[in-house]
Design a protein around this motif. Structure first.
Motif, PDB file in Angstrom:
ATOM      1  N   ALA A  60       0.828  -1.205   0.000  1.00 52.92           N
ATOM      2  CA  ALA A  60       0.000   0.000   0.000  1.00 52.92           C
ATOM      3  C   ALA A  60       0.863   1.257   0.000  1.00 52.92           C
ATOM      4  O   ALA A  60       0.615   2.197  -0.767  1.00 52.92           O
ATOM      5  N   TYR A  61       1.880   1.298   0.847  1.00 57.52           N
ATOM      6  CA  TYR A  61       2.745   2.485   0.897  1.00 57.52           C
ATOM      7  C   TYR A  61       3.559   2.628  -0.380  1.00 57.52           C
ATOM      8  O   TYR A  61       3.780   3.743  -0.869  1.00 57.52           O
ATOM      9  N   GLU A  62       4.010   1.529  -0.948  1.00 56.55           N
ATOM     10  CA  GLU A  62       4.766   1.605  -2.198  1.00 56.55           C
ATOM     11  C   GLU A  62       3.909   2.155  -3.336  1.00 56.55           C
ATOM     12  O   GLU A  62       4.423   2.821  -4.240  1.00 56.55           O
ATOM     13  N   ASN A  63       2.627   1.892  -3.296  1.00 61.34           N
ATOM     14  CA  ASN A  63       1.733   2.338  -4.360  1.00 61.34           C
ATOM     15  C   ASN A  63       1.040   3.665  -4.051  1.00 61.34           C
ATOM     16  O   ASN A  63       0.129   4.081  -4.771  1.00 61.34           O
ATOM     17  N   GLY A  64       1.473   4.323  -2.977  1.00 64.43           N
ATOM     18  CA  GLY A  64       0.959   5.653  -2.680  1.00 64.43           C
ATOM     19  C   GLY A  64      -0.402   5.702  -2.033  1.00 64.43           C
ATOM     20  O   GLY A  64      -1.018   6.769  -1.961  1.00 64.43           O
ATOM     21  N   ILE A  65      -0.917   4.554  -1.547  1.00 66.01           N
ATOM     22  CA  ILE A  65      -2.247   4.548  -0.940  1.00 66.01           C
ATOM     23  C   ILE A  65      -2.191   4.121   0.524  1.00 66.01           C
ATOM     24  O   ILE A  65      -3.213   3.787   1.117  1.00 66.01           O
ATOM     25  N   GLY A  66      -0.979   4.143   1.117  1.00 66.14           N
ATOM     26  CA  GLY A  66      -0.837   3.713   2.505  1.00 66.14           C
ATOM     27  C   GLY A  66      -1.712   4.482   3.474  1.00 66.14           C
ATOM     28  O   GLY A  66      -2.492   3.875   4.229  1.00 66.14           O
ATOM     29  N   PRO A  67      -1.620   5.825   3.505  1.00 72.29           N
ATOM     30  CA  PRO A  67      -2.457   6.577   4.458  1.00 72.29           C
ATOM     31  C   PRO A  67      -3.952   6.360   4.245  1.00 72.29           C
ATOM     32  O   PRO A  67      -4.722   6.231   5.200  1.00 72.29           O
ATOM     33  N   ALA A  68      -4.363   6.301   2.975  1.00 72.17           N
ATOM     34  CA  ALA A  68      -5.783   6.129   2.686  1.00 72.17           C
ATOM     35  C   ALA A  68      -6.271   4.728   3.058  1.00 72.17           C
ATOM     36  O   ALA A  68      -7.451   4.531   3.363  1.00 72.17           O
ATOM     37  N   LEU A  69      -5.364   3.754   3.053  1.00 74.49           N
ATOM     38  CA  LEU A  69      -5.761   2.376   3.327  1.00 74.49           C
ATOM     39  C   LEU A  69      -5.564   2.017   4.799  1.00 74.49           C
ATOM     40  O   LEU A  69      -5.835   0.879   5.182  1.00 74.49           O
ATOM     41  N   LEU A  70      -5.115   2.959   5.611  1.00 75.43           N
ATOM     42  CA  LEU A  70      -4.822   2.667   7.008  1.00 75.43           C
ATOM     43  C   LEU A  70      -6.045   2.113   7.746  1.00 75.43           C
ATOM     44  O   LEU A  70      -5.978   1.049   8.378  1.00 75.43           O
ATOM     45  N   THR A  71      -7.169   2.816   7.667  1.00 76.11           N
ATOM     46  CA  THR A  71      -8.364   2.380   8.398  1.00 76.11           C
ATOM     47  C   THR A  71      -8.867   1.017   7.925  1.00 76.11           C
ATOM     48  O   THR A  71      -9.141   0.127   8.746  1.00 76.11           O
ATOM     49  N   PRO A  72      -9.009   0.777   6.598  1.00 73.24           N
ATOM     50  CA  PRO A  72      -9.441  -0.555   6.162  1.00 73.24           C
ATOM     51  C   PRO A  72      -8.496  -1.671   6.592  1.00 73.24           C
ATOM     52  O   PRO A  72      -8.942  -2.760   6.968  1.00 73.24           O
ATOM     53  N   LEU A  73      -7.181  -1.414   6.559  1.00 77.39           N
ATOM     54  CA  LEU A  73      -6.235  -2.449   6.974  1.00 77.39           C
ATOM     55  C   LEU A  73      -6.348  -2.719   8.476  1.00 77.39           C
ATOM     56  O   LEU A  73      -6.273  -3.877   8.916  1.00 77.39           O
ATOM     57  N   LEU A  74      -6.519  -1.654   9.260  1.00 82.74           N
ATOM     58  CA  LEU A  74      -6.699  -1.851  10.697  1.00 82.74           C
ATOM     59  C   LEU A  74      -7.953  -2.658  10.995  1.00 82.74           C
ATOM     60  O   LEU A  74      -7.941  -3.574  11.834  1.00 82.74           O
ATOM     61  N   GLN A  75      -9.045  -2.339  10.295  1.00 83.58           N
ATOM     62  CA  GLN A  75     -10.291  -3.079  10.506  1.00 83.58           C
ATOM     63  C   GLN A  75     -10.128  -4.547  10.122  1.00 83.58           C
ATOM     64  O   GLN A  75     -10.596  -5.450  10.827  1.00 83.58           O
ATOM     65  N   ALA A  76      -9.440  -4.788   9.013  1.00 80.96           N
ATOM     66  CA  ALA A  76      -9.225  -6.170   8.580  1.00 80.96           C
ATOM     67  C   ALA A  76      -8.355  -6.917   9.578  1.00 80.96           C
ATOM     68  O   ALA A  76      -8.620  -8.087   9.901  1.00 80.96           O
ATOM     69  N   ALA A  77      -7.299  -6.257  10.078  1.00 79.87           N
ATOM     70  CA  ALA A  77      -6.411  -6.906  11.037  1.00 79.87           C
ATOM     71  C   ALA A  77      -7.149  -7.252  12.326  1.00 79.87           C
ATOM     72  O   ALA A  77      -6.964  -8.339  12.889  1.00 79.87           O
ATOM     73  N   ARG A  78      -7.999  -6.336  12.794  1.00 79.80           N
ATOM     74  CA  ARG A  78      -8.771  -6.621  14.010  1.00 79.80           C
ATOM     75  C   ARG A  78      -9.737  -7.777  13.783  1.00 79.80           C
ATOM     76  O   ARG A  78      -9.984  -8.593  14.682  1.00 79.80           O
ATOM     77  N   THR A  79     -10.275  -7.865  12.577  1.00 78.14           N
ATOM     78  CA  THR A  79     -11.190  -8.965  12.258  1.00 78.14           C
ATOM     79  C   THR A  79     -10.492 -10.319  12.358  1.00 78.14           C
ATOM     80  O   THR A  79     -11.089 -11.313  12.779  1.00 78.14           O
TER      81      THR A  79
END
Length: 297
Positions: free
Chosen positions: A255-274
């Motif tokens: 995500a960070y390599e493709n420039g969408i890391g900050p925008a994907l932070l919340t979805p990744l956190l939600q997925a990790a908690r799941t």
């Protein structure tokens, strides 16, 4: 220093000089596998990072100290009599060494990283040529390859696939004959006489930095992933116990390599908690991925 330590240092120096004779630049390593000499700037009174890469003339600049000059190598080891191993700098001429680090867990007969590399080879139509293979104390393997001088291969962790790290420009490999706290590094039988083989072009394309694709949008209030990030979120959601941190780290790096890391932070956190990770664990893993890819978490 114990006699065994002196013997380990003497042996490491001998192996380092032998590697240098083959055109490989080396530095002394401590039993922790870290550079044996600490930075001479660690007590600098001025705030902010020190960008000296050895221009000051003193030892202690990590891989920037690496040399093929026997006199300098002996001086480096003399300054670090506690060294029990040596590191081989990657990305430097004449070999422009690239290290493929196949990690494993003790006791695994078929490391997942080896399977992942075979799958990559089948998918992208390349084969790993006969080359130097170094066996690690944990049961992993380091494959030595060479790259073209006009391409800079960066270091990465899990970018190719979970469990596969890459040592490129600015990185180093633990040399065979080194002794660490966890054991010794040895050359795999039948490979010590081989030169590092050229990296297959198809694999080289995978190792080079991907083009940055930036999007104008971010995640929605409901946590809907940005375009291009849904696959990464699904990759995290599919993690089973024992894979959760690894998959999250790999997805966050992409995500960070493709420039969408900050925008994907919340979805990744939600997925990790799941998957069962705590918020603290997930945030720490994503922050590590951000730092690994050169971003501020």
């Amino acid at each position: 220093m114990a006699t065994t330590d002196r013997q380990a240092t003497t042996l490491a120096l001998a192996h380092a000089l032998s590697a240098a004779d083959r055109g490989l630049a080396v530095i002394p390593l401590a039993p922790t596998k870290l550079p044996a000499l600490r930075s001479p700037h660690r007590h600098a009174p001025t705030p902010g990072p020190v960008t000296c890469h050895g221009e000051c003339g003193r030892f202690g600049h990590g891989v920037h100290d690496a040399s093929t000059d026997p006199a300098r190598i002996r001086a480096l080891f003399a300054a670090a009599p506690w060294a029990t191993g040596y590191g081989i700098a990657c990305g430097l001429p004449p070999h422009h060494l690239i290290g493929i680090d196949l990690d494993t867990r003790p006791g695994e007969p078929d490391p997942g990283s080896s399977t992942a590399l075979r799958e990559l080879a089948l998918r992208h139509l390349f084969t790993i040529p006969p080359t130097v293979v170094v066996l690690t104390p944990s049961g992993g393997r380091h494959l030595w390859l060479t790259g073209p001088p006009d391409h800079v291969v960066p270091n990465s962790a899990g970018r190719l696939a979970p469990g596969i790290d890459v040592r490129g420009a600015g990185g180093y490999l633990v040399g065979p004959g080194s002794r660490t706290r966890h054991g010794s590094y040895t050359t795999a039988p039948g490979t010590s006489h081989l030169p590092p083989a050229p990296c297959p072009p198809a694999l080289l394309r995978l190792l080079l930095p991907p083009p940055v694709r930036r999007t104008g949008g971010g995640g929605s209030a409901s946590g809907e992933p940005v375009a291009g990030g849904r696959g990464l979120v699904q990759f995290v959601l599919a993690a089973q116990e024992g894979q959760r941190n690894t998959r999250l780290f790999w997805a966050a790096c992409r995500a960070y390599e493709n420039g969408i890391g900050p925008a994907l932070l919340t979805p990744l956190l939600q997925a990790a908690r799941t998957t069962g990770l705590t918020d603290r664990e997930a945030r720490a893993t994503i922050a590590s991925a951000a730092r690994m890819t050169g971003h501020h978490p």
